[in-house]
Design an enzyme around this catalytic site. Structure first.
Site, mmCIF file in Angstrom:
data_model
loop_
_atom_site.group_PDB
_atom_site.id
_atom_site.type_symbol
_atom_site.label_atom_id
_atom_site.label_comp_id
_atom_site.label_asym_id
_atom_site.label_seq_id
_atom_site.Cartn_x
_atom_site.Cartn_y
_atom_site.Cartn_z
ATOM 1 N N ALA A 61 0.847 -1.185 0.000
ATOM 2 C CA ALA A 61 0.000 0.000 0.000
ATOM 3 C C ALA A 61 0.884 1.236 0.000
ATOM 4 O O ALA A 61 1.984 1.231 0.550
ATOM 5 C CB ALA A 61 -0.930 -0.003 1.217
ATOM 6 N N LYS A 89 -6.314 3.553 -4.132
ATOM 7 C CA LYS A 89 -6.474 3.693 -2.678
ATOM 8 C C LYS A 89 -6.853 5.127 -2.350
ATOM 9 O O LYS A 89 -6.107 6.061 -2.661
ATOM 10 C CB LYS A 89 -5.179 3.300 -1.962
ATOM 11 C CG LYS A 89 -5.213 3.535 -0.457
ATOM 12 C CD LYS A 89 -3.871 3.208 0.168
ATOM 13 C CE LYS A 89 -3.853 3.583 1.644
ATOM 14 N NZ LYS A 89 -2.545 3.322 2.265
ATOM 15 N N THR A 350 3.643 3.888 4.988
ATOM 16 C CA THR A 350 4.633 4.929 4.719
ATOM 17 C C THR A 350 5.984 4.425 4.230
ATOM 18 O O THR A 350 6.822 5.227 3.817
ATOM 19 C CB THR A 350 4.868 5.757 5.997
ATOM 20 O OG1 THR A 350 5.199 4.877 7.081
ATOM 21 C CG2 THR A 350 3.615 6.547 6.360
#
Length: 517
Positions: A61, A89, A350
């Site tokens: 992600a 996303k 992140t």
């Protein structure tokens, strides 16, 4: 490695022409690709990776700044998404973090419209004071589209998004696209790191077969072990385990069971951590993050297999980690990237961003004619501040909770970094949020998570009190109206993917790379 006429090392005149990237994986190929593409006529870029060593391979992600990196690299979005079986996303869904059964959305993009002195949150909070019923996410296009499982590229209102992607396919994509820019790839395991006897600068990598790879600047992408930055240079590590309790994960890939992948990452809390759920076009990436003091490895694997609700496509694999950062991301002529530079668990997706951000900064500060201490200090300070900002944001998710289990109770009662405590206090006292220019997460992100985690302010800015009830309603309706009209026109994400970036089955069926270093 270059020396003066007497054979002595001179930092000030250490011209950088040969860059060696130690380790492949996502961080390694991001670094090699960016340096080779941006400085292709000035550098020789060599990437050393071992096909015998597997990557961590769980991060799939991303956050919206990946689109900035792709513009920096002139990467076409549709080509990229087809190559990595990508989906879109819009947000992260946090489930059970406050307490079991509770859910909130952390959306990307802008929420509402405020003024120069009072953000939209103050107007929304004042509407609640007056008895006007709404949710903050009603004023976010990304949140409302997430709840409907919808996606489209819209300009009015503009949509902000990131991606879910197959990380191994992303490595393959970068290699095929940017290796022609001059990246020399060597498959081999590093046996020895040679240093200059006086300066301590790294001079060469020696592989198990005896091959010697000399360089002027070395990029350490060797993962948690930090072969160059730590094992060789002994840089030191600042441990954040006292604030971020989880230290292990079990990762898994399953078949897709939903007819349309959701346009958000799911983060689902459990008694000793949380579980992720990330859909790409051909499967779902899952994993269980946990605190080993409160859950054993066997318990974690059994729980993951029980909770995923779909058939695995490969065996689960463990990941052990220690949250924190290297005391220096740049030490002598070694720059650590990715897991070698530090690790903040993947709760807000992140890891890939931090590698990209660091590489873009390295290109900006690139020391072509030497390695001045001033640039090294700037780079290290920027990396430290960026990591600390992300760290504080992640800690907030753990600290502000109402759960009863020992791990969560400990998080609720722990002392916080001063930098986070003052943010929480300022929000509680007067709904005040601020953002430094270097921060990844915008004020709207902080607001959604603070409110989502149940941190309510005692008061807010007085400016909205100047509006009559009718004027305040008109303001709220003017913001919500375009969103309410736009979302119903959006197709389900699967419909959009089918016509925009559908990956061919052979993309994900072919053997994929697993090398790092």
């Amino acid at each position: 490695m270059r020396h003066d006429q007497r054979g002595e090392f001179d930092v000030g005149t250490h011209r950088i022409r040969k860059v060696v990237v130690a380790g492949g994986g996502t961080a390694g190929w991001i670094a090699a690709s960016a340096l080779a593409y941006q400085l292709k006529d000035q550098l020789e870029v060599t990437l050393v990776e071992s096909s015998a060593i597997a990557t961590v391979g769980v991060g799939e992600a991303t956050v919206p700044p990946i689109r900035n990196f792709h513009r920096f690299m002139n990467i076409d979005e549709q080509e990229f998404l087809r190559a990595v079986a990508g989906t879109f996303k819009l947000s992260i869904s946090f489930e059970n973090f406050v307490r079991p059964g509770h859910r909130y959305i952390h959306p990307f993009g802008i929420t509402g419209k405020g003024t120069l002195v009072a953000g939209f949150e103050h107007f929304w909070l004042d509407s609640l004071r007056r008895g006007m019923k709404s949710e903050l996410h009603n004023y976010s296009l990304e949140a409302m589209a997430s709840l409907g499982n919808q996606f489209a590229l819209t300009d009015e209102p503009e949509i902000n998004y990131a991606y879910h992607m197959d990380a191994a396919l992303y490595v393959k994509f970068l290699r095929e696209k940017f290796q022609p820019c001059g990246i020399r790839q060597i498959d081999g395991k590093i046996k020895e790191v040679r240093q200059h006897p006086e300066s301590g600068y790294v001079e060469a990598l020696v592989l198990e077969g005896g091959q010697v790879i000399e360089g002027d600047l070395f990029i350490d992408c060797t993962g948690f072990r930090g072969l160059l930055i730590e094992q060789t240079l002994e840089t030191g590590y600042e441990d954040w385990h006292n604030w971020l309790p989880c230290d292990r994960a079990i990762a898994l890939q399953t078949k897709s069971v939903d007819p349309s992948p959701v346009p958000y990452t799911r983060a689902i809390a459990h008694e000793a951590g949380w579980r992720w759920h990330i859909p790409v076009q051909h499967r779902v990436g899952c994993g269980l993050v946990y605190d080993s003091r409160h859950m054993s490895d066997d318990e974690a694997q059994a729980k993951l297999l029980r909770d995923v609700g779909a058939e695995p496509v490969r065996d689960p694999w463990p990941v052990r980690f220690r949250t924190g950062r290297r005391l220096k991301a740049w030490n002598k002529n070694v720059v650590a990237l990715g897991l070698a530079s530090g690790f903040i668990e993947p709760l807000e997706s992140t890891s890939i961003h931090l590698a990209m951000s660091a590489v873009m900064q390295l290109v900006e500060l690139f020391p072509s004619e030497g390695i001045p201490d001033s640039l090294v200090r700037i780079y290290n300070d920027n990396c430290r501040r960026e990591l600390e900002h992300v760290r504080d944001f992640i800690i907030l998710h753990y600290h502000a909770n109402q759960r009863d289990e020992p791990m969560w109770k400990g998080c609720r009662e722990m002392s916080l970094p001063d930098s986070l405590q003052i943010r929480i206090d300022a929000w509680r006292d007067r709904a005040h949020v601020w953002r430094d220019q270097s921060e990844l997460f915008a004020t709207t992100s902080w607001i959604h998570v603070l409110l989502g985690q149940g941190v309510m302010p005692k008061q807010h800015h007085p400016l909205p009190r100047e509006l009559s009830d009718a004027d305040l309603r008109r303001l709220l309706d003017s913001i919500r109206g375009p969103i309410d009209r736009a979302v119903p026109r959006m197709p389900l994400q699967q419909v959009f993917i089918d016509r925009y970036c559908k990956a061919a089955p052979e993309v994900w069926n072919m053997k994929r790379p697993t090398a790092t270093a």
